[in-house]
Enzyme design. Structure first.
Site, PDB file in Angstrom:
ATOM      1  N   ASP A   6       0.786  -1.306  -0.068  1.00 29.75           N
ATOM      2  CA  ASP A   6       0.053  -0.041   0.073  1.00 29.75           C
ATOM      3  C   ASP A   6       0.819   1.234  -0.030  1.00 29.75           C
ATOM      4  OD1 ASP A   6      -2.898   0.994   0.531  1.00 29.75           O
ATOM      5  OD2 ASP A   6      -1.547   2.175   2.085  1.00 29.75           O
TER       6      ASP A   6
ATOM      7  N   TYR B  41       3.624   9.389   0.468  1.00 31.32           N
ATOM      8  CA  TYR B  41       4.661   8.596   1.318  1.00 31.32           C
ATOM      9  C   TYR B  41       6.076   9.003   0.893  1.00 31.32           C
ATOM     10  CZ  TYR B  41       0.347   6.326   2.751  1.00 31.32           C
ATOM     11  OH  TYR B  41      -0.952   5.819   3.002  1.00 31.32           O
TER      12      TYR B  41
ATOM     13  N   LYS C 269      -1.863   5.781  -4.507  1.00 31.45           N
ATOM     14  CA  LYS C 269      -3.105   6.788  -4.211  1.00 31.45           C
ATOM     15  C   LYS C 269      -2.797   8.317  -4.988  1.00 31.45           C
ATOM     16  CE  LYS C 269      -3.563   4.683   0.289  1.00 31.45           C
ATOM     17  NZ  LYS C 269      -2.337   4.586   0.731  1.00 31.45           N
TER      18      LYS C 269
ATOM     19  N   SER D  32      -4.013   1.617   9.959  1.00 32.07           N
ATOM     20  CA  SER D  32      -3.715   1.909  11.370  1.00 32.07           C
ATOM     21  C   SER D  32      -4.616   0.931  12.093  1.00 32.07           C
ATOM     22  CB  SER D  32      -4.221   3.375  11.657  1.00 32.07           C
ATOM     23  OG  SER D  32      -3.448   4.171  10.816  1.00 32.07           O
TER      24      SER D  32
ATOM     25  N   LYS E 136       1.868  -1.706   8.957  1.00 32.59           N
ATOM     26  CA  LYS E 136       3.146  -1.365   8.696  1.00 32.59           C
ATOM     27  C   LYS E 136       4.129  -2.219   9.700  1.00 32.59           C
ATOM     28  CE  LYS E 136       5.574   2.232   9.911  1.00 32.59           C
ATOM     29  NZ  LYS E 136       6.511   2.646  10.796  1.00 32.59           N
ATOM     30  N   SER E 137       4.819  -2.907   9.141  1.00 30.33           N
ATOM     31  CA  SER E 137       5.938  -3.706  10.317  1.00 30.33           C
ATOM     32  C   SER E 137       7.249  -3.019   9.979  1.00 30.33           C
ATOM     33  CB  SER E 137       6.058  -5.101   9.787  1.00 30.33           C
ATOM     34  OG  SER E 137       4.672  -5.640   9.580  1.00 30.33           O
TER      35      SER E 137
ATOM     36  N   HIS F 174      -6.783   9.584  -2.252  1.00 30.88           N
ATOM     37  CA  HIS F 174      -6.453   9.533  -0.728  1.00 30.88           C
ATOM     38  C   HIS F 174      -7.304  10.252  -0.096  1.00 30.88           C
ATOM     39  CE1 HIS F 174      -2.347   9.087   1.339  1.00 30.88           C
ATOM     40  NE2 HIS F 174      -3.345   8.929   2.032  1.00 30.88           N
TER      41      HIS F 174
ATOM     42  N   PHE G  63      -3.648  -1.033  14.315  1.00 31.68           N
ATOM     43  CA  PHE G  63      -3.181  -0.893  15.797  1.00 31.68           C
ATOM     44  C   PHE G  63      -3.305   0.274  16.566  1.00 31.68           C
ATOM     45  CE2 PHE G  63       0.392  -3.786  13.798  1.00 31.68           C
ATOM     46  CZ  PHE G  63      -0.646  -4.960  13.701  1.00 31.68           C
ATOM     47  N   GLY G  64      -4.416   1.049  16.027  1.00 35.85           N
ATOM     48  CA  GLY G  64      -4.857   2.365  16.748  1.00 35.85           C
ATOM     49  C   GLY G  64      -3.799   3.354  16.964  1.00 35.85           C
ATOM     50  N   PRO G  65      -3.641   3.786  18.132  1.00 33.79           N
ATOM     51  CA  PRO G  65      -2.433   4.816  18.265  1.00 33.79           C
ATOM     52  C   PRO G  65      -1.237   4.491  18.196  1.00 33.79           C
ATOM     53  CG  PRO G  65      -3.417   3.802  20.467  1.00 33.79           C
ATOM     54  CD  PRO G  65      -4.075   3.084  19.655  1.00 33.79           C
TER      55      PRO G  65
ATOM     56  N   LEU H 291       7.036  -8.488  10.487  1.00 35.39           N
ATOM     57  CA  LEU H 291       6.400  -8.862   9.084  1.00 35.39           C
ATOM     58  C   LEU H 291       5.840 -10.244   9.182  1.00 35.39           C
ATOM     59  CD1 LEU H 291       9.115  -8.082   6.450  1.00 35.39           C
ATOM     60  CD2 LEU H 291       6.884  -7.337   6.494  1.00 35.39           C
TER      61      LEU H 291
HETATM   62  P1  NAD Z   1      -0.141   0.435  11.831  1.00 37.19           P
HETATM   63  O1  NAD Z   1      -1.369   0.448  12.732  1.00 37.19           O
HETATM   64  O2  NAD Z   1       0.241  -0.647  10.827  1.00 37.19           O
HETATM   65  O3  NAD Z   1       1.064   0.418  13.099  1.00 37.19           O
HETATM   66  C1  NAD Z   1       2.351   0.699  12.929  1.00 37.19           C
HETATM   67  C2  NAD Z   1       3.013   0.491  14.151  1.00 37.19           C
HETATM   68  O4  NAD Z   1       3.048  -0.839  14.850  1.00 37.19           O
HETATM   69  C3  NAD Z   1       4.689   0.606  13.962  1.00 37.19           C
HETATM   70  O5  NAD Z   1       5.018   1.492  14.995  1.00 37.19           O
HETATM   71  C4  NAD Z   1       5.231  -0.694  13.959  1.00 37.19           C
HETATM   72  O6  NAD Z   1       6.413  -0.771  14.543  1.00 37.19           O
HETATM   73  C5  NAD Z   1       4.065  -1.255  14.923  1.00 37.19           C
HETATM   74  N1  NAD Z   1       4.040  -2.765  14.831  1.00 37.19           N
HETATM   75  C6  NAD Z   1       3.716  -3.371  13.556  1.00 37.19           C
HETATM   76  N2  NAD Z   1       3.230  -4.683  13.756  1.00 37.19           N
HETATM   77  C7  NAD Z   1       3.835  -4.954  14.974  1.00 37.19           C
HETATM   78  C8  NAD Z   1       3.869  -6.142  15.727  1.00 37.19           C
HETATM   79  N3  NAD Z   1       3.518  -7.486  15.068  1.00 37.19           N
HETATM   80  N4  NAD Z   1       4.168  -6.142  17.052  1.00 37.19           N
HETATM   81  C9  NAD Z   1       4.503  -5.149  17.523  1.00 37.19           C
HETATM   82  N5  NAD Z   1       4.651  -3.769  17.045  1.00 37.19           N
HETATM   83  C10 NAD Z   1       4.031  -3.818  15.593  1.00 37.19           C
HETATM   84  O7  NAD Z   1      -0.138   2.113  11.298  1.00 37.19           O
HETATM   85  P2  NAD Z   1       0.093   2.873   9.993  1.00 37.19           P
HETATM   86  O8  NAD Z   1       1.266   3.066   9.626  1.00 37.19           O
HETATM   87  O9  NAD Z   1      -0.814   4.111  10.713  1.00 37.19           O
HETATM   88  O10 NAD Z   1      -1.096   2.102   9.119  1.00 37.19           O
HETATM   89  C11 NAD Z   1      -0.811   1.290   8.264  1.00 37.19           C
HETATM   90  C12 NAD Z   1      -0.633   1.576   6.928  1.00 37.19           C
HETATM   91  O11 NAD Z   1      -2.040   2.103   6.308  1.00 37.19           O
HETATM   92  C13 NAD Z   1       0.369   2.890   6.454  1.00 37.19           C
HETATM   93  O12 NAD Z   1       1.604   2.309   6.116  1.00 37.19           O
HETATM   94  C14 NAD Z   1      -0.493   3.079   5.196  1.00 37.19           C
HETATM   95  O13 NAD Z   1       0.104   2.331   3.924  1.00 37.19           O
HETATM   96  C15 NAD Z   1      -1.804   2.958   5.355  1.00 37.19           C
HETATM   97  N6  NAD Z   1      -2.333   4.316   5.674  1.00 37.19           N
HETATM   98  C16 NAD Z   1      -3.188   5.068   4.902  1.00 37.19           C
HETATM   99  C17 NAD Z   1      -3.925   6.102   5.168  1.00 37.19           C
HETATM  100  C18 NAD Z   1      -4.884   6.745   4.338  1.00 37.19           C
HETATM  101  O14 NAD Z   1      -5.176   8.074   4.581  1.00 37.19           O
HETATM  102  N7  NAD Z   1      -5.406   6.048   3.465  1.00 37.19           N
HETATM  103  C19 NAD Z   1      -3.512   6.796   6.737  1.00 37.19           C
HETATM  104  C20 NAD Z   1      -2.967   6.232   7.241  1.00 37.19           C
HETATM  105  C21 NAD Z   1      -2.056   4.741   7.248  1.00 37.19           C
END
Ligand code: NAD
Length: 322
Positions: free
Chosen positions: A45, A50, A79, A218, A274-275, A112, A220-222, A281
């Site tokens: 994605d 980005y 996007k 997102s 996002k890992s 987007h 994983f929330g915050p 991953l």
């Molecule tokens: P996310 O919810 O994927 O969280 C990422 C965080 O969680 C990072 O700090 C990572 O180190 C941690 N993490 C991931 N896997 C883990 C695991 N197994 N154990 C412990 N920690 C872990 O957050 P994000 O990046 O906000 O969202 C994911 C993706 O969504 C983005 O990379 C992007 O591609 C997309 N996105 C799109 C929009 C939009 O407006 N369309 C907005 C935000 C994000």
């Protein structure tokens, strides 16, 4: 075993679990994408915003060159950024992004935000970001382009073979209803912030009823906003440590991130975590092979607080658009 893809209304298959590329540093993205492909990821994605599409494409090219994967086995998402909403800009940007990725088509190209900003020439600044001058949070210049105009130009991308499916992000029910009045090609997915603190059930149900799949971001929330030092994300109890999530994870002998992802995928919602490391991953990709009970899903639903982290209002303090 649960299905590992969703069938889009365009007829194409979209992987249920993909990888998000936001906030991955430019010098790390190529290796990151390459390693994720080796680990089994097929959906990436990306986005103009980005700022790392050239490097992401380098990771893809290496994996294809080494015979690990074929282009047609990948599902590449990008996007359209807000400053390219005018009809004559849409293909211009898409062509540039395809060149950056080094591919001939996107599997999915998403609007987007339903927000049109004044055009910024890529020769001046790329990606352009939210602010016209790139710096001043009050320097917001809106464009007159309508969503209708932008969507028609995105439909032309499908006609021209530049995108196999097109979708939307950060739309609410009302803006989707409006778009469906004129859409010749319906959005294949709606990408929204979605996690136990922001369940958005009416929006999810409405989109699914209309044949529009949901992609959660997102999940994983915050967590994804703590790395940006967003104050209310730092102060919000993390979902990985939440007692309800921990209890369910222990019952299934899974990690808390896996429970958060499975809660979504089990409801037919695609996820794109996002890992940052190889163990993350692998853990996130492995989040499909178990089932939560209906009661567990309801317990997680009940954590809803309507709490949004990805909001331009918070970022720039300028416009409560939705
Ligand atoms: P996310 O919810 O994927 O969280 C990422 C965080 O969680 C990072 O700090 C990572 O180190 C941690 N993490 C991931 N896997 C883990 C695991 N197994 N154990 C412990 N920690 C872990 O957050 P994000 O990046 O906000 O969202 C994911 C993706 O969504 C983005 O990379 C992007 O591609 C997309 N996105 C799109 C929009 C939009 O407006 N369309 C907005 C935000 C994000």
């Amino acid at each position: 075993m649960p299905s590992q893809t969703l069938t889009l209304n365009s007829g194409h298959q979209m992987p249920l679990v993909g990888h998000g590329l936001w906030k991955i540093a430019n010098d790390a993205v190529a290796d990151h994408v390459y390693n994720a492909i080796k680990a089994g990821y097929r959906l990436f994605d990306g986005a103009c915003d980005y700022g790392n599409e050239i490097e992401a494409g380098q990771g893809v090219a290496r994996a294809i060159k080494e015979g690990i994967v074929k282009r047609e086995e990948l599902f590449i998402v990008s996007k359209l950024w807000n400053t390219f909403h005018e009809k004559e800009r849409v293909e211009q940007l898409c062509q540039k992004q395809l060149k950056d990725w080094g591919v001939e088509y996107f599997d999915l190209f998403i609007m987007h935000f339903p927000i049109a900003l004044e055009y910024v020439d890529p020769a001046v600044r790329y990606p352009p970001g939210w602010f016209y001058d790139g710096v001043t949070p009050t320097d917001i210049r809106l464009s007159k382009a309508t969503i209708h105009e932008t969507w028609e130009a995105m439909e032309a991308l499908v006609d021209g073979g530049l995108a196999r499916s097109i979708g939307i992000s950060n739309f609410n029910c009302a803006s989707i209803l409006d778009l469906l009045r004129y859409a010749r090609i319906r959005p294949a997915t709606l990408q929204i912030e979605h996690h136990p603190y922001l369940v958005q059930q009416p929006l999810v149900k409405f989109a699914q009823k209309e044949g529009i799949t949901i992609t959660a971001y997102s999940s994983f929330g915050p967590q994804g906003y703590v790395e940006m030092d967003l104050e209310h994300a730092v102060k919000t109890p993390h979902l990985f440590q939440h007692p309800v999530i921990k209890e369910i994870a222990a019952a299934h002998k899974k990690g808390t991130p896996q429970v958060l992802l499975r809660w979504a995928t089990q409801q037919g919602i695609a996820v794109i975590p996002k890992s940052d490391t190889l163990p993350m991953l692998l853990e996130n990709l492995d989040a499909k092979e178990f089932d939560l009970t209906e009661e567990e899903i309801k317990k997680i639903d009940a954590l809803d607080q309507g709490l949004r982290f990805n909001d331009p209002w918070i970022k720039g303090g300028w416009v409560g658009v939705w």
